[in-house]
Design a protein around this motif. Structure first.
Motif, PDB file in Angstrom:
ATOM      1  N   ALA A 557       0.820  -1.216   0.000  1.00 16.98           N
ATOM      2  CA  ALA A 557       0.000   0.000   0.000  1.00 16.98           C
ATOM      3  C   ALA A 557       0.848   1.257   0.000  1.00 16.98           C
ATOM      4  CB  ALA A 557      -0.936   0.002   1.212  1.00 16.98           C
ATOM      5  N   ARG A 558       2.117   1.114   0.363  1.00 15.31           N
ATOM      6  CA  ARG A 558       3.041   2.261   0.381  1.00 15.31           C
ATOM      7  C   ARG A 558       4.064   2.168  -0.751  1.00 15.31           C
ATOM      8  NH1 ARG A 558       0.422   1.448   4.540  1.00 15.31           N
ATOM      9  NH2 ARG A 558      -0.043   3.054   6.099  1.00 15.31           N
ATOM     10  N   LYS A 559       3.619   1.549  -1.855  1.00 18.04           N
ATOM     11  CA  LYS A 559       4.346   1.555  -3.128  1.00 18.04           C
ATOM     12  C   LYS A 559       5.652   0.767  -3.093  1.00 18.04           C
ATOM     13  CE  LYS A 559       1.110   4.255  -4.614  1.00 18.04           C
ATOM     14  NZ  LYS A 559       0.009   3.669  -5.429  1.00 18.04           N
ATOM     15  N   GLN A 560       5.752  -0.225  -2.206  1.00 17.30           N
ATOM     16  CA  GLN A 560       6.908  -1.113  -2.229  1.00 17.30           C
ATOM     17  C   GLN A 560       6.645  -2.218  -3.248  1.00 17.30           C
ATOM     18  OE1 GLN A 560       9.819  -0.622  -0.461  1.00 17.30           O
ATOM     19  NE2 GLN A 560       8.822   1.331   0.026  1.00 17.30           N
ATOM     20  N   GLU A 561       7.479  -2.312  -4.262  1.00 17.29           N
ATOM     21  CA  GLU A 561       7.232  -3.254  -5.352  1.00 17.29           C
ATOM     22  C   GLU A 561       7.853  -4.620  -5.106  1.00 17.29           C
ATOM     23  OE1 GLU A 561       8.715  -1.353  -8.829  1.00 17.29           O
ATOM     24  OE2 GLU A 561       7.118   0.175  -8.862  1.00 17.29           O
ATOM     25  N   ARG A 562       8.760  -4.721  -4.154  1.00 16.37           N
ATOM     26  CA  ARG A 562       9.406  -6.009  -3.856  1.00 16.37           C
ATOM     27  C   ARG A 562       9.521  -6.146  -2.341  1.00 16.37           C
ATOM     28  NH1 ARG A 562      14.840  -8.147  -3.407  1.00 16.37           N
ATOM     29  NH2 ARG A 562      14.952 -10.253  -4.304  1.00 16.37           N
ATOM     30  N   VAL A 563       8.924  -7.211  -1.801  1.00 20.19           N
ATOM     31  CA  VAL A 563       8.903  -7.425  -0.358  1.00 20.19           C
ATOM     32  C   VAL A 563       9.343  -8.859  -0.078  1.00 20.19           C
ATOM     33  CG1 VAL A 563       7.517  -7.392   1.741  1.00 20.19           C
ATOM     34  CG2 VAL A 563       6.988  -5.791  -0.114  1.00 20.19           C
ATOM     35  N   ARG A 564      10.343  -9.013   0.765  1.00 20.70           N
ATOM     36  CA  ARG A 564      10.814 -10.332   1.193  1.00 20.70           C
ATOM     37  C   ARG A 564      11.030 -10.253   2.707  1.00 20.70           C
ATOM     38  NH1 ARG A 564      12.991 -13.518  -3.042  1.00 20.70           N
ATOM     39  NH2 ARG A 564      14.539 -14.486  -1.675  1.00 20.70           N
ATOM     40  N   ILE A 565      10.173 -10.916   3.480  1.00 21.84           N
ATOM     41  CA  ILE A 565      10.200 -10.793   4.935  1.00 21.84           C
ATOM     42  C   ILE A 565      10.129 -12.173   5.575  1.00 21.84           C
ATOM     43  CG2 ILE A 565       9.213  -8.480   5.039  1.00 21.84           C
ATOM     44  CD1 ILE A 565       6.503  -9.735   5.578  1.00 21.84           C
ATOM     45  N   PHE A 566      10.617 -12.261   6.819  1.00 21.14           N
ATOM     46  CA  PHE A 566      10.478 -13.492   7.603  1.00 21.14           C
ATOM     47  C   PHE A 566      10.321 -13.119   9.070  1.00 21.14           C
ATOM     48  CE2 PHE A 566      14.959 -12.742   8.374  1.00 21.14           C
ATOM     49  CZ  PHE A 566      15.185 -13.283   9.633  1.00 21.14           C
ATOM     50  N   GLU A 567       9.813 -14.070   9.834  1.00 20.29           N
ATOM     51  CA  GLU A 567       9.657 -13.877  11.273  1.00 20.29           C
ATOM     52  C   GLU A 567       9.876 -15.207  11.974  1.00 20.29           C
ATOM     53  OE1 GLU A 567       6.659 -11.903  14.593  1.00 20.29           O
ATOM     54  OE2 GLU A 567       5.887 -12.367  12.611  1.00 20.29           O
ATOM     55  N   VAL A 568      10.540 -15.149  13.113  1.00 19.58           N
ATOM     56  CA  VAL A 568      10.694 -16.300  14.005  1.00 19.58           C
ATOM     57  C   VAL A 568       9.943 -15.962  15.284  1.00 19.58           C
ATOM     58  CG1 VAL A 568      12.286 -17.751  15.296  1.00 19.58           C
ATOM     59  CG2 VAL A 568      12.927 -16.912  13.023  1.00 19.58           C
ATOM     60  N   ALA A 569       8.894 -16.718  15.593  1.00 19.30           N
ATOM     61  CA  ALA A 569       8.052 -16.372  16.740  1.00 19.30           C
ATOM     62  C   ALA A 569       7.282 -17.598  17.207  1.00 19.30           C
ATOM     63  CB  ALA A 569       7.089 -15.238  16.370  1.00 19.30           C
ATOM     64  N   THR A 570       6.517 -17.405  18.273  1.00 18.91           N
ATOM     65  CA  THR A 570       5.748 -18.481  18.889  1.00 18.91           C
ATOM     66  C   THR A 570       4.316 -18.484  18.375  1.00 18.91           C
ATOM     67  OG1 THR A 570       7.089 -18.250  20.884  1.00 18.91           O
ATOM     68  CG2 THR A 570       5.049 -19.494  21.093  1.00 18.91           C
ATOM     69  N   CYS A 571       3.786 -19.675  18.149  1.00 14.74           N
ATOM     70  CA  CYS A 571       2.379 -19.857  17.795  1.00 14.74           C
ATOM     71  C   CYS A 571       1.693 -20.653  18.903  1.00 14.74           C
ATOM     72  CB  CYS A 571       2.245 -20.573  16.454  1.00 14.74           C
ATOM     73  SG  CYS A 571       2.829 -19.594  15.057  1.00 14.74           S
ATOM     74  N   PHE A 572       0.388 -20.462  19.021  1.00 15.75           N
ATOM     75  CA  PHE A 572      -0.359 -21.021  20.157  1.00 15.75           C
ATOM     76  C   PHE A 572      -1.543 -21.828  19.634  1.00 15.75           C
ATOM     77  CE2 PHE A 572       1.638 -17.036  21.113  1.00 15.75           C
ATOM     78  CZ  PHE A 572       2.264 -17.233  22.329  1.00 15.75           C
ATOM     79  N   GLU A 573      -1.680 -23.053  20.142  1.00 16.93           N
ATOM     80  CA  GLU A 573      -2.774 -23.925  19.724  1.00 16.93           C
ATOM     81  C   GLU A 573      -3.370 -24.615  20.938  1.00 16.93           C
ATOM     82  OE1 GLU A 573      -1.977 -25.984  15.694  1.00 16.93           O
ATOM     83  OE2 GLU A 573      -0.004 -25.754  16.618  1.00 16.93           O
ATOM     84  N   ARG A 574      -4.645 -24.981  20.812  1.00 13.78           N
ATOM     85  CA  ARG A 574      -5.315 -25.712  21.885  1.00 13.78           C
ATOM     86  C   ARG A 574      -4.919 -27.185  21.856  1.00 13.78           C
ATOM     87  NH1 ARG A 574      -9.282 -22.991  24.492  1.00 13.78           N
ATOM     88  NH2 ARG A 574     -10.124 -21.124  23.475  1.00 13.78           N
ATOM     89  N   GLU A 575      -4.875 -27.775  23.051  1.00 10.17           N
ATOM     90  CA  GLU A 575      -4.723 -29.207  23.204  1.00 10.17           C
ATOM     91  C   GLU A 575      -5.766 -29.706  24.180  1.00 10.17           C
ATOM     92  OE1 GLU A 575      -0.697 -29.903  24.417  1.00 10.17           O
ATOM     93  OE2 GLU A 575      -0.062 -30.343  22.358  1.00 10.17           O
ATOM     94  N   THR A 576      -5.910 -31.007  24.258  1.00 16.33           N
ATOM     95  CA  THR A 576      -6.913 -31.578  25.169  1.00 16.33           C
ATOM     96  C   THR A 576      -6.664 -31.134  26.608  1.00 16.33           C
ATOM     97  OG1 THR A 576      -7.081 -33.505  23.713  1.00 16.33           O
ATOM     98  CG2 THR A 576      -7.995 -33.711  25.947  1.00 16.33           C
ATOM     99  N   ALA A 577      -5.393 -31.095  27.005  1.00 12.98           N
ATOM    100  CA  ALA A 577      -5.056 -30.761  28.391  1.00 12.98           C
ATOM    101  C   ALA A 577      -4.689 -29.303  28.590  1.00 12.98           C
ATOM    102  CB  ALA A 577      -3.900 -31.650  28.862  1.00 12.98           C
ATOM    103  N   GLY A 578      -4.838 -28.488  27.560  1.00 18.94           N
ATOM    104  CA  GLY A 578      -4.487 -27.075  27.719  1.00 18.94           C
ATOM    105  C   GLY A 578      -4.062 -26.449  26.413  1.00 18.94           C
TER     106      GLY A 578
END
Length: 784
Positions: A557-578
């Motif tokens: 949206a700010r006129k960047q014609e080439r974007v290459r990005i990465f992220e290392v982070a935590t994801c959260f999911e439900r389990e039976t016990a929590g």
């Protein structure tokens, strides 16, 4: 919280400049977020009376005014439409200095003007330029306007932490400032109002611990239409509260002054006794802000015998609110449990000054004094009579003593403080102290809800002593660096590898919009946040793809014609016990495969570009890709990422529906991988150099069209052990001579024995065994 510095200085006036006062509050933990002057600098402006107004002889829209300044009568030409004889105005005499203007004696259309009648905007007091500023009639003629309107004042905005609800009032700030400066403060004088009426209402507490203290009083024969005095309106406005009517203004004023929210009910609208109870099923109330809300048993209400009157601690009802025709009121001052008020306020999404204070903790010992203070002010402004105070008490919150060891204070703070200094600080904060051998037994006052353990008291001592008086010292400790196992790839090495492939690292919130989870995640029930700070941060993310798509969209949206990005982070999911937390690495590529240059033709990034990046970063010999289906990716350009047969992530081009929804002009290709899976690596092992040359054989096999080449390659490698050293696909062919539903895969097979040279017969026999195996496993046929 915003407050008037002059109002605070009326209770305690330390010998500090405004800047020094702000610095002291900030360093004590009461952060000053902003300071602004009430009015810009100006001089030579006095309060004056317009004696007469005559039309200008040479201009239809101008008037010639004779203005009494208390010292002389001036002739002033004025163009304001609201000027009239008898009004009090702000008059700038000749020589006055206004913001950006000097007042001089001038001729206006042939008539001399010896001054200027000022509007609010010309004095920097507001944006109103529709007429001259009208001053209250009780301002003395000839007096300096700045002194009369108390304009040499500063508006201070505090950014308080949630545990300091005791500082949400002028009294609380004065108490705090007295402890910090070791100076006394003058609390507002509260004199009980004499009861001259027998009228009272019975109060019943039926909400358990939700309301352990309630005070009420009838005030009758009131003139509710009486105007609030200028000083009261001025203090309210400078604290950001809009004046409404005398009764409402007084309740707001006492809340700002003492910290106790109050509410006034129109007595004529009450039917029977007052009951503090939990709401019943299907009850509703129309609040003062016009909202009609449904209530349930989790909401505490104020009610009479027939109806709900108010949502306790949050907001009153419209039906029982006071108006200009109100002749008698029932004034309420109570303590409500912070948790119940917070649940109601946030659950119903209703914000109010009262709820803001109650949910942080209001002094439960203040209700009676606030009632008397408000009663006195209402009777002073509106006249009338007061009935007796009805006060009902239950079990108030306990203030459990906390033991504080003097040696513990010195060990935690790292400074020498004698016991006398410690005791003096604690007493200045209003704590009750009992001395025992080397220990203080401390009981917090009723207005402090944040003192529970020894460390809380140590923090208070540090604040008042002054953080700037504690010399910074580096800790001395033995901190051996633990060796990272050689089989583990450091996370920073993975980040460096991605950066070397022209990716930029980003950091995004773990809270995301529920819609992002629906579009990009495989989890059907994301982890919801109980108290989200914004609607677009309502759930914990189970994938990084949604956050990265938002980053790409922001940049595009700010006129960047080439974007290459990465992220290392935590994801959260439900389990039976929590819940399960997983570290992941994800990346997205948008735009051209290469930066603009003369040596490469421009082309859009594709699946194979990102696959090559992933292969270079992971570098695992058992890395494989198999077709798969993922809700975020294009059905025909999506693959599962496998290591040793275990699925570790996904790679693919963004689904066309998502590309259109998120307004991306061209395709986006990305990946998401479990971080722990790619951090494990196989260590290289020594092998002796072979003494003989390898033998190369090319074979072409006819197989089903949907059979992955990698699966057939693995089968050739396994069947050819231990002589097969490498298997490489070098051609794929479909078309003339190939049956429908089949394809030809050509492989280069390298065979080698480390000890001797293979004969042609041994090579042919080995290849025949390979062909037999792949024929049995995959229905492959040798193509001649």
């Amino acid at each position: 919280m915003r407050f008037s510095e002059n109002w605070l200085r009326s209770l305690i006036d330390p010998a500090l400049t405004s800047e020094a006062l702000a610095e002291l509050l900030t360093m004590s933990g009461l952060e000053v977020e902003a300071r602004e002057a009430v009015a810009p600098a100006f001089s030579g402006v006095v309060v004056a009376t317009v004696a007469s107004v005559e039309p200008h002889p040479n201009a239809d829209r101008l008037s010639v005014c004779r203005v009494d300044t208390g010292v002389e009568t001036l002739q002033v030409v004025c163009g304001a439409p609201n000027v009239r004889a008898g009004m009090r105005v702000a008059c700038a005499r000749v020589g006055a200095r206004l913001p950006g203007l000097a007042v001089e004696r001038v001729q206006v259309r042939g008539v001399e003007s010896r001054g200027m009648l000022c509007s609010a905007r010309e004095l920097g007091l507001g944006d109103d330029h529709g007429g001259v500023l009208e001053v209250d009639a009780d301002c003395a003629v000839g007096s300096d306007l700045r002194a009369q309107l108390d304009l040499d004042d500063w508006l201070v905005t505090l950014k308080l932490t949630p545990n300091r609800g005791d500082c949400l009032s002028i009294l609380g700030l004065a108490r705090e400032l007295a402890a910090l400066t070791d100076k006394p403060f003058a609390a507002p004088q509260i004199v009980p109002v004499t009861s001259t009426l027998d009228d009272e209402r019975a109060v019943w507490l039926q909400a358990g611990s939700g309301c352990p203290r309630y005070c009420g009083r009838v005030l009758a024969s009131l003139d509710a239409a009486a105007p609030s005095p200028a000083w009261l309106r001025r203090r309210l406005e400078r604290c950001g509260v809009r004046p409404i009517s005398a009764i409402v203004d007084v309740t707001n004023y006492v809340m700002l002054e003492l910290g106790q929210p109050l509410h006034a009910f129109d007595l004529a609208q009450l039917e029977g006794d007052i009951r503090v109870r939990l709401a019943r099923a299907e009850e509703r109330i129309k609040l003062l802000d016009g909202r009609d809300v449904a209530l349930d048993s989790a909401h505490m209400v104020i009610a009479d015998e027939r109806k709900v009157l108010a949502l306790a601690g949050v907001m009153g009802g419209e039906a029982s609110g006071v108006s200009a025709s109100t002749g008698a009121i029932f004034l309420e001052s109570a303590f409500f449990d912070p948790t119940i008020v917070a649940q109601a306020s946030r659950g119903l999404e209703i914000a109010s000054d009262a709820a803001y204070r109650f949910e942080r903790g209001v002094d439960f010992g203040l209700a009676r004094a606030a009632m008397e203070r408000a009663s006195a002010l209402i009777l002073e402004i509106c006249g009338g009579q007061a009935g007796p105070v009805t006060e009902v008490l239950a079990a108030l919150p306990a203030r459990n003593p906390v033991s504080l060891r003097a040696e513990r204070v010195q060990r935690v703070l790292g400074i020498d403080l004698d016991t006398a200094r410690i005791e003096r600080i604690l007493r200045s904060l209003g704590f009750a102290i009992v001395r025992q051998a080397g220990t203080f037994v401390v009981t917090a006052p009723s207005y402090r809800f944040d003192i529970e353990i020894e460390e809380d008291l140590i923090e208070e001592i540090a604040r008042v002593h002054g953080y700037e008086n504690i010399a910074p010292t580096l800790p001395v400790a033995s901190t051996p660096i633990l060796a990272l196992p050689e089989r583990i790839v450091p996370t920073h090495a993975i980040k460096r590898a991605l950066a070397a492939r022209d990716y930029f690292e980003v950091v995004t919130f773990s809270f995301v919009d529920r819609e992002l989870e629906t579009d990009f995640a495989t989890a059907v029930d994301p982890v919801a946040v109980l108290n989200p700070i914004a609607s677009q941060m309502a759930v914990m993310r189970s994938t990084l793809l949604g956050s990265l798509i938002e980053c790409v969209r922001f940049n595009v949206a700010r006129k960047q014609e080439r974007v290459r990005i990465f992220e290392v982070a935590t994801c959260f999911e439900r389990e039976t016990a929590g819940f399960r937390q997983t570290e992941r690495v994800a990346g997205l590529c948008y735009g051209s495969a290469y930066t603009e240059q003369w040596g490469e033709r421009s082309r859009a990034v594709d699946f194979y570009d990102v696959r090559a990046d992933l292969g270079a970063v992971i570098g695992h010999e058992q890395l494989r890709f198999e077709p798969g289906v993922h809700p975020a990716f294009h059905p025909g350009q999506c693959a599962r990422v496998l290591i040793g047969g275990d699925e570790v992530g996904w790679i693919g081009a963004l689904h066309p529906a998502c590309q259109q929804k998120y307004e991306l002009p061209s395709a986006v290709v990305g990946f998401e991988i479990d971080l722990d899976a790619i951090r494990s690596r196989v260590l290289p092992a020594y092998q002796p150099l072979p003494r003989s040359q390898p033998v190369r054989r090319d074979i072409a096999l006819l197989v089903d069209e949907d059979l992955p080449a990698a699966r057939l390659r693995d089968a050739i490698f396994d069947a050819g052990k231990p002589l097969v050293r490498a298997v490489v696909v070098f051609d794929v062919y479909t078309g003339q001579g190939i049956p429908d539903g089949r394809k030809s895969l050509a492989f280069r097979v390298l065979l080698q024995d480390t000890e001797r040279t293979l004969t042609d017969g041994e090579v042919d026999a080995h290849l025949q065994r390979i062909v037999n195996v792949v024929q049995q496993k995959h229905g492959a046929a040798l193509r001649y």
